[in-house]
Design an enzyme around this catalytic site. Structure first.
Site, PDB file in Angstrom:
ATOM      1  N   CYS A 128       0.815  -1.230   0.000  1.00 48.80           N
ATOM      2  CA  CYS A 128       0.000   0.000   0.000  1.00 48.80           C
ATOM      3  C   CYS A 128       0.842   1.270   0.000  1.00 48.80           C
ATOM      4  O   CYS A 128       0.540   2.227  -0.730  1.00 48.80           O
ATOM      5  CB  CYS A 128      -0.945   0.003   1.191  1.00 48.80           C
ATOM      6  SG  CYS A 128      -0.249  -0.663   2.700  1.00 48.80           S
ATOM      7  N   HIS A 248      -3.024   5.952   4.795  1.00 46.83           N
ATOM      8  CA  HIS A 248      -1.593   6.165   5.005  1.00 46.83           C
ATOM      9  C   HIS A 248      -1.223   7.569   4.502  1.00 46.83           C
ATOM     10  O   HIS A 248      -1.651   7.973   3.414  1.00 46.83           O
ATOM     11  CB  HIS A 248      -0.763   5.156   4.194  1.00 46.83           C
ATOM     12  CG  HIS A 248      -0.792   3.749   4.718  1.00 46.83           C
ATOM     13  ND1 HIS A 248      -1.383   3.383   5.908  1.00 46.83           N
ATOM     14  CD2 HIS A 248      -0.262   2.610   4.193  1.00 46.83           C
ATOM     15  CE1 HIS A 248      -1.224   2.076   6.088  1.00 46.83           C
ATOM     16  NE2 HIS A 248      -0.559   1.587   5.062  1.00 46.83           N
TER      17      HIS A 248
END
Ligand code: A2P
Ligand code: 11C
Length: 342
Positions: A128, A248
Site C-alpha cells: 500500500c 496512510h
C-alpha cells in the site's frame, strides 16, 4: 460477459473492501465465491441482496474461477495461487508472496498496466505505501526523471489487519479510562515484544532486515524500482505506524533529474489519472487521512521547492490504504484486464 470471481481472505480488512467494491462498481460477476480459513466456513455475507456462504479455501476451490483475488497473507497465496492458476484463473495477489518474482508483473494500473497484460497467471499488487507514492510520482517520473526519493510514512493500523484495528480501539478506550493498555499485535504479532499504538508512534512496520531497514521500508525501495522498470531510482524510506485507523500519509522528498517549474508540477499532478491535488496552504487545505478514507484516489499537497537542492521537491501524499493501497488497486487491475480483452 460475466465472470466467476473468488475472494480469498473474504473476512479480512482488505477482503471485505474487495467485496464492497465488486458490489458498488457492479463488477460483471456470474458467481462470487468467498473463501477464508476453516474458522469462517459456514458464515454468510450479503452480496447484492443475496446470502453468500463462506467456504474454506482449498486447492480445489478454484475450479471454474476466472479471477481469484487473494488477500489472506503470503503463506496462503504461496500455497493456493498456483492451484488457482492450474484451474485457469487469473490471480491478482495482494500479498508480498510473488511481488519480486521476475515472472510476475507488479502493477499499479496508472503506472504500468502494460506489464499486467503480459501476465503468466499471477499479477501482484504492490504494498500500500508503495502504490500511493508511485501513482503520484509517475507523471513527474515521465516528465523530469527521478534521481532519488526520501520518504517517511505515517501508516494506519488497518494495514496490519483487523486485529490491529481492534487493538487500537481497545487500547485507546483503556488509556482514556486510566487502565493499562494491553499490547498483543503491533508492531508485529509474531514477535515477542509488543508496543502500545494508542497515543504513540512506532518506527517499525514488519521485521528488520540486516541493513537496519525494515521489510516495509525495503518494499518501498524494491517495488518502486520494479514498477518504474528502473533500477537507478534511489529510494530510502522510514515507515512509522501511527494511531490512525484508515489512510496512510507520506512525506515525500524527491530529487528530479531535470529542473522543474512548480506550476508545471502542479498541472501534471492535476491531470494525472487517479490523483487529486489538494494544495491551498493559505486556506489550510492539504490532504488528510480523514478526508481520504473511503475514496479511491491518491491525494497530493504541500507541494514546495526544497530550500537547498535546486531540483528537490517536497510533497505530502495520502490515500486510503485498504482501497487504492489494496482492494481497489486489485479490483481495478481486474477491470482493466476485462477492458483490454473487450
Ligand atoms: P479467517 O477470518 O477465517 O481467519 P486480516 O488481514 O484482516 O487479518 O484478514 C486475514 C484474512 O485471511 C481473513 O479473511 C482470514 O480468514 C484469512 N485467512 C487466514 N488464514 C487463512 C487460511 N489458512 N486459508 C484461507 N484464508 C485464511
Ligand atoms: C502495513 N503496508 O501497513 C503494510 C500492509 O506487503 O501487503 C501491507 C503488507 C503488504 O502494515
Amino acid at each position: 460477459l460475466t465472470y466467476n470471481v473468488a475472494v480469498v481472505g473474504a473476512t479480512g480488512a482488505v477482503g471485505q473492501q474487495m467485496i464492497r467494491l465488486l458490489e458498488e462498481r457492479n463488477f460483471p460477476i456470474k458467481q462470487l465465491k468467498l473463501l477464508a480459513s476453516g474458522r469462517s466456513a459456514g458464515k454468510t455475507v450479503t452480496f447484492k441482496g443475496q446470502e453468500v456462504v463462506l467456504e474454506e479455501a482449498t486447492p480445489e476451490s478454484f475450479a471454474g474461477i476466472d479471477f481469484a483475488l487473494f488477500s489472506a497473507g503470503g503463506g496462503v497465496s504461496k500455497e493456493l495461487a498456483p492451484h488457482a492458476v492450474r484451474h485457469g484463473a487469473v490471480v491478482i495477489d495482494n500479498t508480498s508472496a510473488f511481488r519480486m518474482d521476475p515472472d510476475v508483473p507488479l502493477v499499479v494500473p496508472e503506472v504500468n498496466m502494460d506489464a499486467a497484460l503480459a501476465h503468466k497467471g499471477i499479477i501482484a499488487n504492490p504494498n500500500c505505501s508503495t502504490i500511493q507514492m508511485v501513482a503520484a510520482l509517475k507523471p513527474l517520473y515521465d516528465r523530469f526523471g527521478i534521481d532519488r526519493i526520501i520518504v517517511s510514512t505515517y501508516q494506519a493500523v488497518s494495514g496490519a489487519g483487523q486485529s490491529a484495528i481492534n487493538e487500537l480501539r481497545d487500547q485507546s478506550r483503556d488509556v482514556l479510562d486510566g487502565k493499562e493498555a494491553e499490547c498483543h499485535v503491533l508492531p508485529v504479532g509474531k514477535l515477542p515484544v509488543h508496543h502500545q499504538i494508542a497515543f504513540n508512534a512506532i518506527p517499525q512496520i514488519d521485521v528488520f532486515t540486516d541493513n537496519g531497514f525494515t521489510y516495509e521500508e525495503m518494499k518501498m525501495v524494491n517495488e518502486t524500482k520494479k514498477i518504474f522498470g528502473d533500477d537507478t531510482v534511489q529510494v530510502s524510506a522510514t515507515c512509522v505506524r501511527i494511531p490512525v485507523v484508515y489512510g496512510h500519509s507520506e512525506s515525500v522528498y524527491v530529487e528530479l533529474k531535470q529542473d522543474y517549474d512548480l506550476n508545471e508540477v502542479r498541472a501534471l499532478l492535476e491531470n494525472a489519472p487517479g490523483v487529486v491535488v489538494v494544495d491551498a496552504p493559505q486556506e489550510q487545505q492539504y490532504p488528510l487521512a480523514t478526508d481520504a478514507t473511503g475514496k479511491l484516489d491518491v491525494f497530493v499537497g504541500r507541494l514546495r521547492r526544497d530550500l537547498h537542492h535546486p531540483r528537490g521537491l517536497h510533497m505530502w501524499i495520502v490515500s486510503d490504504n485498504l482501497l487504492k493501497g489494496a482492494a481497489w488497486n486489485t479490483v481495478q487491475i481486474a477491470e482493466e484486464l476485462i477492458k483490454a480483452r473487450a
